[in-house]
Motif scaffolding. Sequence first.
Motif: not given
Length: 252
Positions: A113-117, A129-136, A163-168
Amino acid sequence: MTIHTSGLTRHFGATEVLNGVDLDLGPGIHGLLGRNGVGKSTLLRIVAGQLKPTSGTVEVFGQRPFDNARVMDNTCLTGVDTAYPGWWSAADVIKGARLRYRTWDQAIADNLIADFALDAALSTRYEKLSRGQRAMVSIVIGLASGTELLLLDEPYVGLDTHNTSVFYRHLLPQADSGRTIVMATHHIDDAAKVLDSAVILGRDGVVVKQCVPEDADRYAVAGPELVPIDDAPRHARAAKFDDLIEHVLEVS
Protein backbone atom coordinates in the motif's frame (compact mmCIF):
# COMPACT_ATOMS: atom_id res chain seq x y z
CA MET A 1 2.43 -31.40 -7.17
CA THR A 2 0.12 -28.48 -6.40
CA ILE A 3 -1.99 -28.57 -9.59
CA HIS A 4 -2.68 -31.60 -11.75
CA THR A 5 -5.09 -31.72 -14.67
CA SER A 6 -5.64 -34.48 -17.21
CA GLY A 7 -7.95 -34.29 -20.20
CA LEU A 8 -9.66 -31.28 -18.62
CA THR A 9 -12.51 -29.82 -20.66
CA ARG A 10 -15.00 -27.03 -20.11
CA HIS A 11 -17.93 -26.19 -22.35
CA PHE A 12 -20.35 -23.29 -22.10
CA GLY A 13 -23.38 -24.59 -23.94
CA ALA A 14 -22.17 -25.53 -27.39
CA THR A 15 -18.99 -23.47 -27.01
CA GLU A 16 -15.88 -25.51 -26.25
CA VAL A 17 -13.38 -23.42 -24.28
CA LEU A 18 -10.97 -25.96 -22.81
CA ASN A 19 -10.50 -29.15 -24.75
CA GLY A 20 -8.19 -31.61 -23.00
CA VAL A 21 -5.82 -29.59 -20.79
CA ASP A 22 -2.95 -31.63 -19.32
CA LEU A 23 -0.96 -29.73 -16.73
CA ASP A 24 1.28 -30.28 -13.72
CA LEU A 25 2.53 -27.34 -11.65
CA GLY A 26 4.38 -27.23 -8.35
CA PRO A 27 5.88 -24.43 -6.24
CA GLY A 28 7.29 -21.47 -8.15
CA ILE A 29 6.06 -18.67 -10.39
CA HIS A 30 4.34 -19.82 -13.57
CA GLY A 31 2.95 -17.77 -16.44
CA LEU A 32 -0.31 -18.75 -18.12
CA LEU A 33 -0.14 -17.27 -21.58
CA GLY A 34 -2.32 -17.34 -24.67
CA ARG A 35 -4.43 -15.23 -26.97
CA ASN A 36 -7.61 -13.54 -25.78
CA GLY A 37 -10.50 -15.95 -25.42
CA VAL A 38 -8.49 -19.18 -25.21
CA GLY A 39 -9.74 -19.93 -21.68
CA LYS A 40 -7.06 -18.67 -19.30
CA SER A 41 -9.54 -17.17 -16.84
CA THR A 42 -11.79 -20.23 -17.12
CA LEU A 43 -8.88 -22.51 -16.27
CA LEU A 44 -7.96 -20.38 -13.25
CA ARG A 45 -11.56 -20.47 -11.99
CA ILE A 46 -11.68 -24.26 -12.31
CA VAL A 47 -8.40 -24.62 -10.41
CA ALA A 48 -9.70 -22.21 -7.74
CA GLY A 49 -12.80 -24.35 -7.22
CA GLN A 50 -15.23 -21.78 -8.59
CA LEU A 51 -16.21 -23.74 -11.72
CA LYS A 52 -16.75 -27.42 -12.39
CA PRO A 53 -14.99 -28.94 -15.37
CA THR A 54 -17.20 -30.52 -17.99
CA SER A 55 -14.99 -33.61 -18.03
CA GLY A 56 -11.50 -34.76 -17.18
CA THR A 57 -9.52 -34.57 -13.97
CA VAL A 58 -8.43 -31.60 -11.91
CA GLU A 59 -6.69 -31.92 -8.55
CA VAL A 60 -5.32 -29.21 -6.28
CA PHE A 61 -3.35 -30.37 -3.25
CA GLY A 62 -4.39 -33.87 -4.32
CA GLN A 63 -8.12 -33.10 -4.06
CA ARG A 64 -10.92 -32.02 -6.38
CA PRO A 65 -11.15 -28.26 -5.89
CA PHE A 66 -14.81 -27.46 -6.67
CA ASP A 67 -16.56 -26.15 -3.54
CA ASN A 68 -13.82 -27.80 -1.45
CA ALA A 69 -13.08 -25.81 1.72
CA ARG A 70 -9.59 -27.30 2.16
CA VAL A 71 -8.61 -26.17 -1.33
CA MET A 72 -10.44 -22.85 -1.38
CA ASP A 73 -9.13 -21.77 2.02
CA ASN A 74 -5.59 -22.21 0.69
CA THR A 75 -6.17 -20.65 -2.72
CA CYS A 76 -6.47 -16.98 -3.63
CA LEU A 77 -7.75 -16.01 -7.08
CA THR A 78 -7.62 -12.32 -7.73
CA GLY A 79 -7.10 -9.84 -10.54
CA VAL A 80 -8.15 -6.52 -11.97
CA ASP A 81 -11.57 -7.88 -12.98
CA THR A 82 -12.35 -9.77 -9.78
CA ALA A 83 -15.93 -8.95 -8.79
CA TYR A 84 -15.41 -7.47 -5.34
CA PRO A 85 -18.49 -5.66 -3.95
CA GLY A 86 -18.59 -2.33 -5.74
CA TRP A 87 -20.13 -0.44 -2.82
CA TRP A 88 -17.32 -1.46 -0.44
CA SER A 89 -14.39 0.89 -0.04
CA ALA A 90 -10.96 -0.32 -1.16
CA ALA A 91 -10.05 -0.59 2.54
CA ASP A 92 -13.11 -2.79 3.16
CA VAL A 93 -12.16 -5.08 0.27
CA ILE A 94 -8.66 -5.52 1.70
CA LYS A 95 -10.08 -6.00 5.20
CA GLY A 96 -12.44 -8.66 3.89
CA ALA A 97 -9.49 -10.52 2.42
CA ARG A 98 -7.58 -10.21 5.70
CA LEU A 99 -10.47 -11.82 7.54
CA ARG A 100 -10.85 -14.47 4.82
CA TYR A 101 -7.30 -15.82 4.83
CA ARG A 102 -5.78 -17.17 8.05
CA THR A 103 -2.34 -16.92 6.39
CA TRP A 104 -2.68 -13.16 5.81
CA ASP A 105 0.55 -11.13 6.18
CA GLN A 106 -0.30 -7.57 7.17
CA ALA A 107 3.30 -6.41 6.80
CA ILE A 108 3.24 -7.32 3.10
CA ALA A 109 -0.08 -5.51 2.68
CA ASP A 110 1.19 -2.38 4.44
CA ASN A 111 4.40 -2.29 2.40
CA LEU A 112 2.55 -2.68 -0.88
CA ILE A 113 0.00 0.00 0.00
CA ALA A 114 2.85 2.37 0.86
CA ASP A 115 4.90 1.57 -2.25
CA PHE A 116 1.84 1.91 -4.50
CA ALA A 117 0.92 5.19 -2.71
CA LEU A 118 -2.55 3.67 -2.42
CA ASP A 119 -3.44 5.22 0.95
CA ALA A 120 -5.42 8.11 -0.55
CA ALA A 121 -7.67 5.71 -2.49
CA LEU A 122 -8.50 3.39 0.41
CA SER A 123 -11.66 5.30 1.33
CA THR A 124 -12.94 5.26 -2.27
CA ARG A 125 -15.72 2.86 -3.26
CA TYR A 126 -14.29 -0.05 -5.21
CA GLU A 127 -16.55 0.64 -8.20
CA LYS A 128 -15.14 4.18 -8.39
CA LEU A 129 -11.50 3.10 -8.48
CA SER A 130 -9.52 3.40 -11.69
CA ARG A 131 -8.44 0.22 -13.42
CA GLY A 132 -4.91 0.73 -12.17
CA GLN A 133 -6.10 1.19 -8.58
CA ARG A 134 -8.14 -2.01 -8.83
CA ALA A 135 -5.02 -3.78 -10.04
CA MET A 136 -3.13 -2.49 -7.00
CA VAL A 137 -5.85 -3.73 -4.64
CA SER A 138 -5.81 -7.16 -6.27
CA ILE A 139 -2.01 -7.36 -5.96
CA VAL A 140 -2.15 -6.37 -2.29
CA ILE A 141 -4.73 -9.10 -1.65
CA GLY A 142 -2.92 -11.75 -3.67
CA LEU A 143 0.57 -11.31 -2.26
CA ALA A 144 -0.56 -10.63 1.31
CA SER A 145 -3.01 -13.56 1.37
CA GLY A 146 -0.17 -15.98 2.06
CA THR A 147 -2.12 -18.86 0.52
CA GLU A 148 -0.25 -21.93 -0.73
CA LEU A 149 -1.75 -21.34 -4.18
CA LEU A 150 -2.04 -17.87 -5.68
CA LEU A 151 -3.81 -17.35 -9.00
CA LEU A 152 -3.33 -13.90 -10.53
CA ASP A 153 -5.58 -13.07 -13.47
CA GLU A 154 -4.02 -10.20 -15.46
CA PRO A 155 -2.80 -8.69 -12.18
CA TYR A 156 -1.27 -5.47 -13.45
CA VAL A 157 -3.47 -4.36 -16.32
CA GLY A 158 -3.73 -0.59 -15.99
CA LEU A 159 -0.53 -0.09 -13.99
CA ASP A 160 2.08 2.39 -15.14
CA THR A 161 5.73 1.46 -15.49
CA HIS A 162 6.63 2.49 -11.95
CA ASN A 163 3.86 0.50 -10.29
CA THR A 164 4.56 -2.51 -12.51
CA SER A 165 8.11 -2.41 -11.15
CA VAL A 166 6.71 -2.21 -7.61
CA PHE A 167 4.67 -5.34 -8.31
CA TYR A 168 7.66 -7.31 -9.55
CA ARG A 169 9.84 -6.12 -6.70
CA HIS A 170 7.34 -7.58 -4.24
CA LEU A 171 6.63 -10.68 -6.34
CA LEU A 172 10.25 -11.82 -6.62
CA PRO A 173 10.70 -12.69 -2.91
CA GLN A 174 7.73 -15.06 -3.29
CA ALA A 175 9.71 -17.22 -5.74
CA ASP A 176 11.42 -19.14 -2.95
CA SER A 177 8.53 -19.06 -0.48
CA GLY A 178 7.16 -22.49 -1.37
CA ARG A 179 4.00 -20.96 -2.81
CA THR A 180 2.67 -21.94 -6.22
CA ILE A 181 1.86 -18.77 -8.18
CA VAL A 182 0.13 -18.89 -11.56
CA MET A 183 -0.11 -15.58 -13.40
CA ALA A 184 -2.26 -15.13 -16.50
CA THR A 185 -0.71 -12.24 -18.38
CA HIS A 186 -0.04 -10.63 -21.75
CA HIS A 187 3.08 -8.81 -20.52
CA ILE A 188 5.56 -11.37 -21.78
CA ASP A 189 8.73 -9.25 -21.76
CA ASP A 190 8.34 -8.37 -18.08
CA ALA A 191 6.99 -11.72 -16.93
CA ALA A 192 9.71 -13.79 -18.62
CA LYS A 193 12.26 -12.31 -16.21
CA VAL A 194 10.63 -13.88 -13.15
CA LEU A 195 8.90 -17.05 -14.41
CA ASP A 196 9.97 -20.57 -13.51
CA SER A 197 7.85 -21.81 -16.41
CA ALA A 198 5.47 -20.48 -19.04
CA VAL A 199 2.35 -22.48 -19.93
CA ILE A 200 1.09 -21.68 -23.44
CA LEU A 201 -2.65 -22.27 -23.88
CA GLY A 202 -3.50 -22.59 -27.56
CA ARG A 203 -6.54 -21.57 -29.54
CA ASP A 204 -7.77 -25.17 -29.61
CA GLY A 205 -8.09 -25.20 -25.81
CA VAL A 206 -5.07 -27.37 -25.01
CA VAL A 207 -1.63 -26.70 -23.57
CA VAL A 208 0.63 -26.27 -26.59
CA LYS A 209 3.88 -26.16 -24.64
CA GLN A 210 5.26 -25.59 -21.18
CA CYS A 211 8.53 -23.68 -21.52
CA VAL A 212 11.21 -23.28 -18.87
CA PRO A 213 14.06 -20.74 -18.99
CA GLU A 214 16.57 -23.48 -19.77
CA ASP A 215 14.78 -24.05 -23.07
CA ALA A 216 16.24 -20.74 -24.24
CA ASP A 217 19.67 -22.36 -23.88
CA ARG A 218 18.63 -25.51 -25.77
CA TYR A 219 16.54 -24.06 -28.58
CA ALA A 220 16.65 -20.99 -30.75
CA VAL A 221 14.11 -19.29 -32.97
CA ALA A 222 15.20 -19.73 -36.58
CA GLY A 223 12.62 -18.55 -39.08
CA PRO A 224 9.25 -20.13 -38.32
CA GLU A 225 10.60 -22.97 -36.20
CA LEU A 226 12.43 -23.83 -32.99
CA VAL A 227 15.65 -25.66 -33.70
CA PRO A 228 18.21 -27.26 -31.37
CA ILE A 229 20.95 -24.83 -30.42
CA ASP A 230 23.66 -26.96 -32.05
CA ASP A 231 21.89 -26.63 -35.39
CA ALA A 232 20.94 -22.97 -35.05
CA PRO A 233 22.71 -20.13 -36.84
CA ARG A 234 25.19 -18.37 -34.59
CA HIS A 235 23.08 -15.19 -34.41
CA ALA A 236 20.10 -17.22 -33.23
CA ARG A 237 21.89 -18.79 -30.28
CA ALA A 238 21.28 -15.73 -28.12
CA ALA A 239 17.52 -16.37 -28.10
CA LYS A 240 16.02 -15.26 -24.79
CA PHE A 241 13.20 -16.81 -22.82
CA ASP A 242 10.76 -14.10 -23.86
CA ASP A 243 11.66 -14.66 -27.53
CA LEU A 244 10.93 -18.34 -27.08
CA ILE A 245 7.56 -17.63 -25.46
CA GLU A 246 6.64 -15.09 -28.15
CA HIS A 247 7.43 -17.64 -30.84
CA VAL A 248 5.30 -20.39 -29.30
CA LEU A 249 2.42 -17.93 -28.90
CA GLU A 250 2.65 -16.86 -32.53
CA VAL A 251 2.36 -20.41 -33.85
CA SER A 252 -0.23 -21.66 -31.36
